[in-house]
Motif scaffolding. Sequence first.
Motif, PDB file in Angstrom:
ATOM      1  N   GLU A  13       0.812  -1.129   0.247  1.00 44.05           N
ATOM      2  CA  GLU A  13      -0.550   0.061  -0.033  1.00 44.05           C
ATOM      3  C   GLU A  13       0.981   1.490  -0.081  1.00 44.05           C
ATOM      4  OE1 GLU A  13      -3.240  -0.383   3.345  1.00 44.05           O
ATOM      5  OE2 GLU A  13      -3.577  -2.015   2.782  1.00 44.05           O
ATOM      6  N   GLY A  14       1.879   1.283   0.423  1.00 45.07           N
ATOM      7  CA  GLY A  14       2.942   2.544   0.509  1.00 45.07           C
ATOM      8  C   GLY A  14       2.637   2.998   1.528  1.00 45.07           C
ATOM      9  N   GLU A  15       3.534   4.066   2.235  1.00 51.42           N
ATOM     10  CA  GLU A  15       3.099   5.177   3.495  1.00 51.42           C
ATOM     11  C   GLU A  15       1.911   6.039   3.031  1.00 51.42           C
ATOM     12  OE1 GLU A  15       6.974   5.408   6.525  1.00 51.42           O
ATOM     13  OE2 GLU A  15       7.367   6.622   3.800  1.00 51.42           O
ATOM     14  N   HIS A  16       0.590   6.078   4.042  1.00 48.84           N
ATOM     15  CA  HIS A  16      -0.250   6.574   3.651  1.00 48.84           C
ATOM     16  C   HIS A  16      -1.201   7.597   4.908  1.00 48.84           C
ATOM     17  CE1 HIS A  16      -3.020   3.612   4.270  1.00 48.84           C
ATOM     18  NE2 HIS A  16      -2.476   2.560   3.946  1.00 48.84           N
ATOM     19  N   GLN A  17      -2.497   7.670   4.764  1.00 43.13           N
ATOM     20  CA  GLN A  17      -2.658   8.671   6.068  1.00 43.13           C
ATOM     21  C   GLN A  17      -2.580   7.246   7.537  1.00 43.13           C
ATOM     22  OE1 GLN A  17      -4.640  12.103   5.688  1.00 43.13           O
ATOM     23  NE2 GLN A  17      -6.567  10.957   7.068  1.00 43.13           N
ATOM     24  N   GLN A  18      -2.652   6.032   7.426  1.00 43.13           N
ATOM     25  CA  GLN A  18      -3.491   5.083   7.847  1.00 43.13           C
ATOM     26  C   GLN A  18      -1.467   4.081   8.424  1.00 43.13           C
ATOM     27  OE1 GLN A  18      -8.067   4.557   6.991  1.00 43.13           O
ATOM     28  NE2 GLN A  18      -7.416   3.964   9.305  1.00 43.13           N
ATOM     29  N   GLY A  44      -3.975   4.509  13.002  1.00 43.08           N
ATOM     30  CA  GLY A  44      -3.213   3.342  11.510  1.00 43.08           C
ATOM     31  C   GLY A  44      -2.505   2.481  12.089  1.00 43.08           C
ATOM     32  N   ARG A  45      -1.192   2.167  11.322  1.00 47.13           N
ATOM     33  CA  ARG A  45      -0.512   1.192  11.903  1.00 47.13           C
ATOM     34  C   ARG A  45       0.549   1.822  11.548  1.00 47.13           C
ATOM     35  NH1 ARG A  45      -4.873  -1.987  10.407  1.00 47.13           N
ATOM     36  NH2 ARG A  45      -4.947  -3.572  11.073  1.00 47.13           N
ATOM     37  N   LEU A  46       1.917   1.429  12.202  1.00 48.35           N
ATOM     38  CA  LEU A  46       2.871   1.866  12.164  1.00 48.35           C
ATOM     39  C   LEU A  46       4.151   0.531  12.407  1.00 48.35           C
ATOM     40  CD1 LEU A  46       5.404   3.140  12.526  1.00 48.35           C
ATOM     41  CD2 LEU A  46       5.484   3.411  15.029  1.00 48.35           C
ATOM     42  N   LEU A  47       4.689   0.256  11.178  1.00 47.58           N
ATOM     43  CA  LEU A  47       5.084  -1.060  10.648  1.00 47.58           C
ATOM     44  C   LEU A  47       7.187  -0.631  11.572  1.00 47.58           C
ATOM     45  CD1 LEU A  47       3.523  -2.895   7.296  1.00 47.58           C
ATOM     46  CD2 LEU A  47       3.469  -3.439   9.694  1.00 47.58           C
ATOM     47  N   ILE A  48       7.428  -1.431  12.089  1.00 48.89           N
ATOM     48  CA  ILE A  48       8.476  -1.305  12.844  1.00 48.89           C
ATOM     49  C   ILE A  48       9.714  -2.127  12.273  1.00 48.89           C
ATOM     50  CG2 ILE A  48      10.469  -0.562  14.832  1.00 48.89           C
ATOM     51  CD1 ILE A  48       7.751  -0.483  15.870  1.00 48.89           C
ATOM     52  N   GLY A  49      11.406  -1.673  11.558  1.00 47.22           N
ATOM     53  CA  GLY A  49      11.652  -2.608  11.190  1.00 47.22           C
ATOM     54  C   GLY A  49      11.519  -2.253   9.498  1.00 47.22           C
ATOM     55  N   VAL A  50      10.583  -1.995   9.113  1.00 47.49           N
ATOM     56  CA  VAL A  50      10.463  -1.608   7.422  1.00 47.49           C
ATOM     57  C   VAL A  50      10.903  -0.243   6.874  1.00 47.49           C
ATOM     58  CG1 VAL A  50       9.315  -1.258   4.858  1.00 47.49           C
ATOM     59  CG2 VAL A  50       8.046  -3.131   7.835  1.00 47.49           C
ATOM     60  N   LYS A  51      11.963  -0.265   5.420  1.00 43.64           N
ATOM     61  CA  LYS A  51      12.600   0.998   5.764  1.00 43.64           C
ATOM     62  C   LYS A  51      11.810   1.665   4.353  1.00 43.64           C
ATOM     63  CE  LYS A  51      16.988  -0.699   5.170  1.00 43.64           C
ATOM     64  NZ  LYS A  51      18.455  -1.372   4.263  1.00 43.64           N
ATOM     65  N   ASP A  52      11.732   2.911   4.452  1.00 46.93           N
ATOM     66  CA  ASP A  52      10.900   4.369   3.682  1.00 46.93           C
ATOM     67  C   ASP A  52      10.548   3.506   2.761  1.00 46.93           C
ATOM     68  OD1 ASP A  52      10.708   5.679   5.725  1.00 46.93           O
ATOM     69  OD2 ASP A  52      12.247   7.309   5.223  1.00 46.93           O
ATOM     70  N   ASN A  53      11.240   2.831   1.636  1.00 51.54           N
ATOM     71  CA  ASN A  53      11.543   1.769   0.397  1.00 51.54           C
ATOM     72  C   ASN A  53      10.347   0.880   0.303  1.00 51.54           C
ATOM     73  OD1 ASN A  53      13.146  -0.021   1.393  1.00 51.54           O
ATOM     74  ND2 ASN A  53      14.130   0.913   0.036  1.00 51.54           N
ATOM     75  N   GLY A  54       9.942   0.120   2.261  1.00 51.56           N
ATOM     76  CA  GLY A  54       9.107  -1.175   1.407  1.00 51.56           C
ATOM     77  C   GLY A  54      10.336  -1.840   1.941  1.00 51.56           C
ATOM     78  N   ALA A  55      11.655  -2.158   2.274  1.00 45.92           N
ATOM     79  CA  ALA A  55      12.075  -2.736   1.934  1.00 45.92           C
ATOM     80  C   ALA A  55      12.179  -3.659   3.623  1.00 45.92           C
ATOM     81  CB  ALA A  55      13.479  -3.022   2.231  1.00 45.92           C
ATOM     82  N   ILE A  56      12.004  -5.028   3.695  1.00 40.97           N
ATOM     83  CA  ILE A  56      12.203  -5.470   5.088  1.00 40.97           C
ATOM     84  C   ILE A  56      13.241  -5.522   6.231  1.00 40.97           C
ATOM     85  CG2 ILE A  56      11.499  -6.904   6.090  1.00 40.97           C
ATOM     86  CD1 ILE A  56       8.801  -7.590   4.719  1.00 40.97           C
ATOM     87  N   ALA A  57      13.674  -4.936   7.066  1.00 37.60           N
ATOM     88  CA  ALA A  57      14.882  -5.020   7.351  1.00 37.60           C
ATOM     89  C   ALA A  57      15.006  -5.960   8.952  1.00 37.60           C
ATOM     90  CB  ALA A  57      15.546  -3.900   7.452  1.00 37.60           C
ATOM     91  N   GLY A  58      13.549  -5.487   9.383  1.00 38.52           N
ATOM     92  CA  GLY A  58      13.719  -6.173  10.745  1.00 38.52           C
ATOM     93  C   GLY A  58      14.218  -5.622  12.279  1.00 38.52           C
ATOM     94  N   MET A  59      13.561  -5.680  12.836  1.00 35.83           N
ATOM     95  CA  MET A  59      13.603  -5.552  14.105  1.00 35.83           C
ATOM     96  C   MET A  59      15.744  -4.800  14.938  1.00 35.83           C
ATOM     97  SD  MET A  59      10.882  -5.629  16.707  1.00 35.83           S
ATOM     98  CE  MET A  59      12.096  -5.289  18.422  1.00 35.83           C
ATOM     99  N   VAL A 122      -2.419  13.655   7.776  1.00 37.91           N
ATOM    100  CA  VAL A 122      -2.170  14.337   6.359  1.00 37.91           C
ATOM    101  C   VAL A 122      -1.389  13.415   6.117  1.00 37.91           C
ATOM    102  CG1 VAL A 122      -2.820  15.816   5.304  1.00 37.91           C
ATOM    103  CG2 VAL A 122      -2.990  16.529   7.671  1.00 37.91           C
ATOM    104  N   ALA A 123      -2.218  12.654   5.182  1.00 36.04           N
ATOM    105  CA  ALA A 123      -1.529  11.429   3.891  1.00 36.04           C
ATOM    106  C   ALA A 123      -0.162  11.002   4.294  1.00 36.04           C
ATOM    107  CB  ALA A 123      -0.901  12.584   2.726  1.00 36.04           C
ATOM    108  N   ASP A 124       0.506  10.644   3.861  1.00 33.74           N
ATOM    109  CA  ASP A 124       1.960  10.340   4.849  1.00 33.74           C
ATOM    110  C   ASP A 124       2.493  11.416   5.825  1.00 33.74           C
ATOM    111  OD1 ASP A 124       2.985  12.137   3.128  1.00 33.74           O
ATOM    112  OD2 ASP A 124       4.047   9.335   2.166  1.00 33.74           O
ATOM    113  N   GLN A 125       2.284  12.097   5.944  1.00 34.77           N
ATOM    114  CA  GLN A 125       2.788  13.756   7.234  1.00 34.77           C
ATOM    115  C   GLN A 125       2.152  13.503   8.415  1.00 34.77           C
ATOM    116  OE1 GLN A 125       5.774  15.317   6.344  1.00 34.77           O
ATOM    117  NE2 GLN A 125       6.076  14.041   4.832  1.00 34.77           N
ATOM    118  N   ASN A 126       3.274  13.463   9.444  1.00 32.33           N
ATOM    119  CA  ASN A 126       2.236  14.238  10.169  1.00 32.33           C
ATOM    120  C   ASN A 126       2.512  15.573  10.839  1.00 32.33           C
ATOM    121  OD1 ASN A 126       2.324  11.429  11.621  1.00 32.33           O
ATOM    122  ND2 ASN A 126       4.300  11.514  11.781  1.00 32.33           N
ATOM    123  N   LEU A 127       1.801  16.384  10.765  1.00 29.04           N
ATOM    124  CA  LEU A 127       1.874  17.539  10.993  1.00 29.04           C
ATOM    125  C   LEU A 127       1.223  18.762  12.107  1.00 29.04           C
ATOM    126  CD1 LEU A 127       0.019  18.420   7.145  1.00 29.04           C
ATOM    127  CD2 LEU A 127       2.715  18.409   7.541  1.00 29.04           C
TER     128      LEU A 127
END
Length: 216
Positions: A13-18, A44-59, A122-127
């Motif tokens: 889905e990519g980063e978005h509002q949720q 929303g959901r926060l995925l920890i261990g995932v890079k901004d580009n969606g690559a899974i790095a792991g905790m 808002v979208a993929d930003q914290n404002l």
Amino acid sequence: MEHSHHIQNLIAEGEHQQLDFKFEITDARRIARTLVAFANTDGGRLLIGVKDNGAIAGMRSDEEYYMVESAAKMYCKPPVDFDLKEWTVNGKTVLEIIIPKSIRKPHYAAHKDGKWMVYIRVADQNLLANRILLKVWEKEKLPKGVFLKFTDTEKMLLDYLEANKTITLSKFHRMAGISRIHAENILVKFILLHTIRINFTTQNIFYSLAETKNSA
């Protein structure tokens, strides 16, 4: 727990509002901004261990869970509730932090300078939220309805928005020749009446006519 398809579907889905990705957590205060932004908006959901580009790095460390917990409890006011799920994807651990939309908003996040600030998503930003939105939330909790005295000022605002689509608070109070506080209160009432909507961007905050069901 191995359910890689769930995490991979979310990442797609990519980063978005949720949804937000975090490669690692090194600062509980910074993560508090994301927690309150989700809680103050639509959850929303926060995925920890995932890079901004969606690559899974792991905790990187078990400490990251405890940093989320301390962020939610110590650096969010009131504390933000969350659920946690741990997933294993290709041998790597991803934490899924699920933050529900809060009925206790506004939630504030602590800054290093000691200030407490309100964020929204808002979208993929914290404002940063502004005073008008905070007033709207405050008045939404009151049992009584909204009383709006419709004067030439209110008519001028609606006519301007009909013709020009958007306006800022500064432009409205200068154009109407009224105080900033008076202008804020008029906008708050129109927002509560669902006549005007508030729009946040990374550059500015502006106001427009609310979309009606009949609009295209």
